[in-house]
Design a protein around this motif. Sequence first.
Motif, PDB file in Angstrom:
ATOM      1  N   LEU A 383       1.060  -0.923  -0.345  1.00 50.01           N
ATOM      2  CA  LEU A 383       0.169   0.031  -0.151  1.00 50.01           C
ATOM      3  C   LEU A 383       0.407   0.865  -0.650  1.00 50.01           C
ATOM      4  N   ALA A 384       0.818   2.389  -0.606  1.00 52.47           N
ATOM      5  CA  ALA A 384       1.214   3.589  -0.322  1.00 52.47           C
ATOM      6  C   ALA A 384      -0.088   4.754   0.639  1.00 52.47           C
ATOM      7  N   ILE A 385       0.761   5.648   1.615  1.00 54.14           N
ATOM      8  CA  ILE A 385       0.462   6.321   2.217  1.00 54.14           C
ATOM      9  C   ILE A 385       0.824   7.535   1.702  1.00 54.14           C
ATOM     10  N   THR A 386      -0.045   8.087   0.965  1.00 58.70           N
ATOM     11  CA  THR A 386       0.324   9.069   0.036  1.00 58.70           C
ATOM     12  C   THR A 386      -0.770  10.714   0.952  1.00 58.70           C
ATOM     13  N   ASP A 387      -0.437  10.933   2.514  1.00 60.06           N
ATOM     14  CA  ASP A 387      -1.170  12.415   2.598  1.00 60.06           C
ATOM     15  C   ASP A 387      -0.326  13.497   1.662  1.00 60.06           C
ATOM     16  N   HIS A 388      -0.715  14.438   2.091  1.00 58.36           N
ATOM     17  CA  HIS A 388      -1.102  15.687   0.802  1.00 58.36           C
ATOM     18  C   HIS A 388       0.492  16.683   1.110  1.00 58.36           C
ATOM     19  N   SER A 389       0.737  16.972   0.485  1.00 57.33           N
ATOM     20  CA  SER A 389       1.760  18.070   0.573  1.00 57.33           C
ATOM     21  C   SER A 389       1.311  19.312   0.876  1.00 57.33           C
ATOM     22  N   GLY A 397      -1.051  19.717   4.850  1.00 62.11           N
ATOM     23  CA  GLY A 397      -0.248  19.050   4.132  1.00 62.11           C
ATOM     24  C   GLY A 397       0.862  19.240   5.101  1.00 62.11           C
ATOM     25  N   LEU A 398       1.821  17.709   5.056  1.00 60.80           N
ATOM     26  CA  LEU A 398       3.437  17.663   4.831  1.00 60.80           C
ATOM     27  C   LEU A 398       4.276  18.921   4.110  1.00 60.80           C
ATOM     28  N   ASP A 399       5.498  19.269   5.243  1.00 59.34           N
ATOM     29  CA  ASP A 399       6.338  20.006   4.386  1.00 59.34           C
ATOM     30  C   ASP A 399       7.089  18.417   5.043  1.00 59.34           C
TER      31      ASP A 399
END
Length: 586
Positions: A383-389, A397-399
């Motif tokens: 699976l891919a964890i794809t939290d926002h930028s 979103g994550l810097d």
Amino acid sequence: MENLEIARILEQMADLLEIQDANPFRVRAYRNAARTVGSHAVPIRQMVEQGEDVTTLPGIGKDLGEHLRELVSTGRLRRLDELAAAVPRTLIEVMALPGVGPKKARRMWQELDVKTLDELERAAGDGRVAALSGFGAKSEQRILDGIRRLRERSGRVRLDEADRQVRPLVELLNGLPGVERLEVAGSYRRRCETVGDLDLLAVARRSGPVMEAFTSYERVERVEMAGDTRGSVVLDSGLQVDLRIVPRASYGAALVYFTGSKEHNIKLRQRALDRKLRLSEYGLFREPEGRAGRAAEADPRTGKRVAGREEADVYRKLGLPWIPPELREDRGEVEAAAAGELPALVETGDLRGDLQMHTNWSDGKNTVEEMVAASEARGYQYLAITDHSPALAMTGGLDARRLRQQRAEIEKVQERHPGLRILRSQEVDILTDGSLDADDETLESLDLVVVAVHSRFDLPEAKQTVRLIRALSHPGVHVLAHPTARRIGKRRGLAFDLDEVLHCALEHGVAVELNSLPERLDLPDTQLMRARELGVGIVISTDAHRVEHLGLISYGVEQARRAWLTREDVLNTRPLDQLLERLTRR
């Protein structure tokens, strides 16, 4: 009252409060409660009836708990009636238009006395909307275009909404003594993204009890017609449902006929005529000598029935294998079936992983651990964890710093779940000029880079095309998520040159996503067919924002089947080593 209807009423409360310019925290509380109820697996009705404490649900406090109990027990909400007396409920429909939020709806109501779409259309047509400060001619035209599109869609509901409304009714009727067969036909069975009226077909030993149960179903608001073998009702949601009780010998033919599409059925009827047969909802008949033509039209059951009991029998007598309902759109499926070239369509069980999901690190509901455990329970290999930028500020979103912190947590979770691989990933915003909302160092640290448009949906086609091509040309990009950015019934897709973008994706080895959220189903089926034709890689992902969303993968697979996709066309049907090899080759 089902969860979907309760959630809609809570959303109406939030909308009316927002038009009233109420405290934003109150508005948000109703919206959060609507999301909780709408996604909760157990019916709220059942919880209330069994005396369970609904305030244990996330976001449901004492007052909202009382609202839920009132809705279950009375079917109404007194507070909503009070609000609707002060604020026209029709303004909710006005707010559904693009660019018309609560503030603009309130101003048009207060300054132009606009309460309905018809009144708004007249005001915009007269130029009165453009004359309001802060609106202008472009806003006025956008409103007129939005009204036109809304009316084009009227009478249709999203597939997932139709599922929630019809499944309890189907379960009820299937449980009746004497019901041998029951299925929903029409565009619903073809799994179209939106459906109109629903057609139920049944075989039963006695029709009377079935029709009685159908017309007296608790969600029926109005009975349009009730005969011995045909009935029609309108549910309290406004959805019309028709029931036909057919003879056992005709069930297969009726299922073919009422599943459609119209164009598919025309092709089948022509094949029947070519074989001196006649196909109708009653069966496939061979005409007696000298009885063709008008006599047959007068009575569609004349002649000898040669098939009709099962769908497969009808197709076989027409020289065809059974054609899956999702393909029955007259897109070459009859010709392919005749040539023995029907594709082996992808199935949900073919998927080995989900390549887009979000956690509470950004705008998701659940933790990394919870999303991983739920994915493992589904039998996934990866699976891919794809939290926002960070560009999408509302999502938190994550810097680069927070992404590194999240990676440390993912590594710990990975140790506890050695049976599947957690791909380090992020959903990176495509900025207006086509650049990416992450530096190259960050992109290079990821196993999978998913990019998407979340802003400036209104760019002209040429600029939007250049924007997407620049993003896909970046050497770090692997997947273009929800490529058109549409929201069914709410927002049109981006205007861009599809072929140019798909050719760019093919050239650079970028896959396009089929987003399984029922409000997206993006790419649409016809555009997926073009991607498949060109050989562009396709991934099916859920874009899950909570554990419950992982099950929505079935909607993506159904959309893929409508686009003729096989398991070979979908990258995340591959084992992990083959998937990683494909990504590395990028």
